[in-house]
Design a protein around this motif. Structure first.
Motif, mmCIF file in Angstrom:
data_model
loop_
_atom_site.group_PDB
_atom_site.id
_atom_site.type_symbol
_atom_site.label_atom_id
_atom_site.label_comp_id
_atom_site.label_asym_id
_atom_site.label_seq_id
_atom_site.Cartn_x
_atom_site.Cartn_y
_atom_site.Cartn_z
ATOM 1 N N THR A 1 20.346 -19.564 79.656
ATOM 2 C CA THR A 1 19.869 -20.855 80.136
ATOM 3 C C THR A 1 20.086 -21.902 79.054
ATOM 4 N N LYS A 2 20.221 -23.137 79.473
ATOM 5 C CA LYS A 2 20.371 -24.240 78.526
ATOM 6 C C LYS A 2 19.738 -25.491 79.120
ATOM 7 N N GLY A 3 19.561 -26.499 78.278
ATOM 8 C CA GLY A 3 18.923 -27.726 78.740
ATOM 9 C C GLY A 3 17.415 -27.657 78.584
ATOM 10 N N GLU A 4 16.745 -28.705 79.002
ATOM 11 C CA GLU A 4 15.294 -28.783 78.854
ATOM 12 C C GLU A 4 14.709 -29.751 79.872
ATOM 13 N N ILE A 5 13.396 -29.722 79.973
ATOM 14 C CA ILE A 5 12.686 -30.686 80.812
ATOM 15 C C ILE A 5 12.327 -31.885 79.943
ATOM 16 N N VAL A 6 12.815 -33.051 80.332
ATOM 17 C CA VAL A 6 12.541 -34.277 79.582
ATOM 18 C C VAL A 6 11.500 -35.085 80.345
ATOM 19 N N ARG A 7 10.435 -35.445 79.668
ATOM 20 C CA ARG A 7 9.370 -36.236 80.299
ATOM 21 C C ARG A 7 9.396 -37.660 79.762
ATOM 22 N N GLU A 8 9.352 -38.604 80.680
ATOM 23 C CA GLU A 8 9.419 -40.027 80.332
ATOM 24 C C GLU A 8 8.156 -40.721 80.824
ATOM 25 N N ASN A 9 7.508 -41.441 79.940
ATOM 26 C CA ASN A 9 6.290 -42.160 80.305
ATOM 27 C C ASN A 9 6.669 -43.585 80.702
ATOM 28 N N LYS A 10 6.596 -43.879 81.992
ATOM 29 C CA LYS A 10 6.979 -45.195 82.496
ATOM 30 C C LYS A 10 5.739 -46.085 82.612
ATOM 31 N N ILE A 11 5.778 -47.225 81.933
ATOM 32 C CA ILE A 11 4.663 -48.172 81.938
ATOM 33 C C ILE A 11 5.003 -49.343 82.851
ATOM 34 N N SER A 12 4.082 -49.703 83.723
ATOM 35 C CA SER A 12 4.289 -50.856 84.602
ATOM 36 C C SER A 12 2.984 -51.643 84.708
ATOM 37 N N GLY A 13 3.088 -52.895 85.192
ATOM 38 C CA GLY A 13 1.902 -53.735 85.345
ATOM 39 C C GLY A 13 1.672 -54.592 84.118
ATOM 40 N N GLY B 1 0.018 -65.023 83.009
ATOM 41 C CA GLY B 1 0.572 -66.248 82.446
ATOM 42 C C GLY B 1 1.900 -66.629 83.046
ATOM 43 N N GLY B 2 2.452 -65.756 83.904
ATOM 44 C CA GLY B 2 3.735 -66.074 84.515
ATOM 45 C C GLY B 2 3.541 -66.844 85.797
ATOM 46 N N TYR B 3 4.621 -67.203 86.411
ATOM 47 C CA TYR B 3 4.570 -67.950 87.661
ATOM 48 C C TYR B 3 5.384 -67.227 88.715
ATOM 49 N N SER B 4 4.962 -67.332 89.942
ATOM 50 C CA SER B 4 5.742 -66.757 91.027
ATOM 51 C C SER B 4 5.922 -67.791 92.117
ATOM 52 N N ILE B 5 7.110 -67.765 92.708
ATOM 53 C CA ILE B 5 7.398 -68.728 93.774
ATOM 54 C C ILE B 5 6.472 -68.495 94.952
ATOM 55 N N LYS B 6 6.236 -67.258 95.267
ATOM 56 C CA LYS B 6 5.369 -66.937 96.393
ATOM 57 C C LYS B 6 3.972 -67.510 96.179
ATOM 58 N N GLY B 7 3.458 -67.392 94.953
ATOM 59 C CA GLY B 7 2.132 -67.926 94.631
ATOM 60 C C GLY B 7 2.103 -69.437 94.734
ATOM 61 N N ASN C 1 -3.271 -61.013 86.412
ATOM 62 C CA ASN C 1 -3.003 -59.832 85.585
ATOM 63 C C ASN C 1 -3.056 -58.574 86.446
ATOM 64 N N GLU C 2 -2.002 -57.781 86.365
ATOM 65 C CA GLU C 2 -1.969 -56.516 87.097
ATOM 66 C C GLU C 2 -2.443 -55.397 86.179
ATOM 67 N N ALA C 3 -3.072 -54.416 86.777
ATOM 68 C CA ALA C 3 -3.530 -53.268 85.990
ATOM 69 C C ALA C 3 -2.319 -52.526 85.420
ATOM 70 N N ILE C 4 -2.425 -52.136 84.172
ATOM 71 C CA ILE C 4 -1.336 -51.385 83.539
ATOM 72 C C ILE C 4 -1.358 -49.956 84.065
ATOM 73 N N LYS C 5 -0.202 -49.528 84.552
ATOM 74 C CA LYS C 5 -0.091 -48.184 85.110
ATOM 75 C C LYS C 5 0.852 -47.345 84.256
ATOM 76 N N SER C 6 0.486 -46.111 84.075
ATOM 77 C CA SER C 6 1.318 -45.172 83.321
ATOM 78 C C SER C 6 1.715 -44.027 84.248
ATOM 79 N N GLU C 7 3.016 -43.819 84.369
ATOM 80 C CA GLU C 7 3.516 -42.772 85.262
ATOM 81 C C GLU C 7 4.434 -41.835 84.482
ATOM 82 N N MET C 8 4.147 -40.550 84.541
ATOM 83 C CA MET C 8 4.966 -39.560 83.850
ATOM 84 C C MET C 8 6.087 -39.098 84.783
ATOM 85 N N ILE C 9 7.318 -39.379 84.388
ATOM 86 C CA ILE C 9 8.490 -38.989 85.178
ATOM 87 C C ILE C 9 9.162 -37.801 84.498
ATOM 88 N N GLU C 10 9.465 -36.800 85.276
ATOM 89 C CA GLU C 10 10.034 -35.565 84.733
ATOM 90 C C GLU C 10 11.493 -35.414 85.153
#
Length: 252
Positions: A107-119, A123-129, A150-159
């Protein structure tokens, strides 16, 4: 529109007929090969198994000192052209690798885990708003409403699973070839060819190297004893004995 629909239906019917014909040919060839009922199935990803469709399930079994492969189903046709179908039928065949030509699998390779941050943000502007604010509070409301909340900061673990199984073998041109299967197929190969698993092959090779060294040392020791006998019998002088002994010890 009606004509196009008829053309699509006709094309689908032709493809179904082509696939049915391929299935008939596939069954005929499979029957002649006589694949054992207990043949395992593995996911062939890529490599040098001629004519086996990549990223497809293939049957695998051991027969007369060969590791055998045969597609679990015929290739799906994209045309009902006779020449095209003939070439597709030619791809339906058994592939064999002599077991003594298989170097190892591992076997070769590995499981890579990536922590994706969103939110977050703010202070920004949106056209819709801005549009919503203008409707509610006029021009001033457009500015107020356009502020992003302000949106809540979300952390998602992607494998990402990059694991796979590699098998190395020597082909009939004495060239090294590689074949890749799904990582989970490692257990299937362990059942079929436990002696070709990489750690087993590596251990055997190390034992052989050690044995050669021991045999080499044993041979040198026996020769030194023989020289000592020649010295004791007066055939060799002390100087000759020491010189030959030194040469033998240098080879150990």
């Amino acid at each position: 529109m009606y004509i196009k629909r008829e053309e699509v239906n006709k094309e689908n019917e032709e493809k179904e007929e082509a696939y049915e014909e391929l299935w008939r040919k596939y069954i005929d060839i499979k029957t002649k090969i006589n694949i054992p009922n207990n043949a395992n199935k593995v996911q062939y990803l890529k490599g040098t198994l001629d004519n086996l469709p990549r990223n497809n399930i293939t049957c695998i079994w051991v027969e007369e000192d060969n590791l055998c492969f045969f597609p679990a189903k015929p290739p799906e046709p994209i045309s009902n052209d006779r020449e095209y179908l003939r070439k597709q039928v030619q791809k339906i065949k058994q592939f064999k690798i002599p077991i003594d030509k298989i170097e190892y699998y591992k076997t070769k390779g590995e499981i890579v885990r990536e922590n994706k941050i969103s939110g977050g943000g703010g202070g920004g502007y949106s056209i819709k708003g801005a549009v919503a604010g203008a409707l509610l509070a006029g021009g001033a409301g457009a500015i107020i409403g356009s502020r992003k909340k302000n949106e809540a900061i979300k952390s998602e673990m992607i494998e990402h699973d990059n694991r796979e199984m590699l098998m190395s073998y020597i082909d009939n041109t004495n060239s090294r070839r590689s074949v890749y299967f799904e990582y989970s197929d490692f257990e299937t190969l362990k059942e079929l060819l436990p002696e070709k698993e990489y750690t087993v092959v590596d251990a055997i090779q190390n034992q052989n190297i050690l044995k050669k060294e021991m045999d080499k040392n044993k041979s040198a020791t026996e020769k030194i004893r023989a020289l000592k006998s020649l010295l004791d019998d007066g055939i060799l002088t002390e100087e000759e004995y020491q010189e030959k002994k030194k040469e033998l010890l240098a080879k150990i």
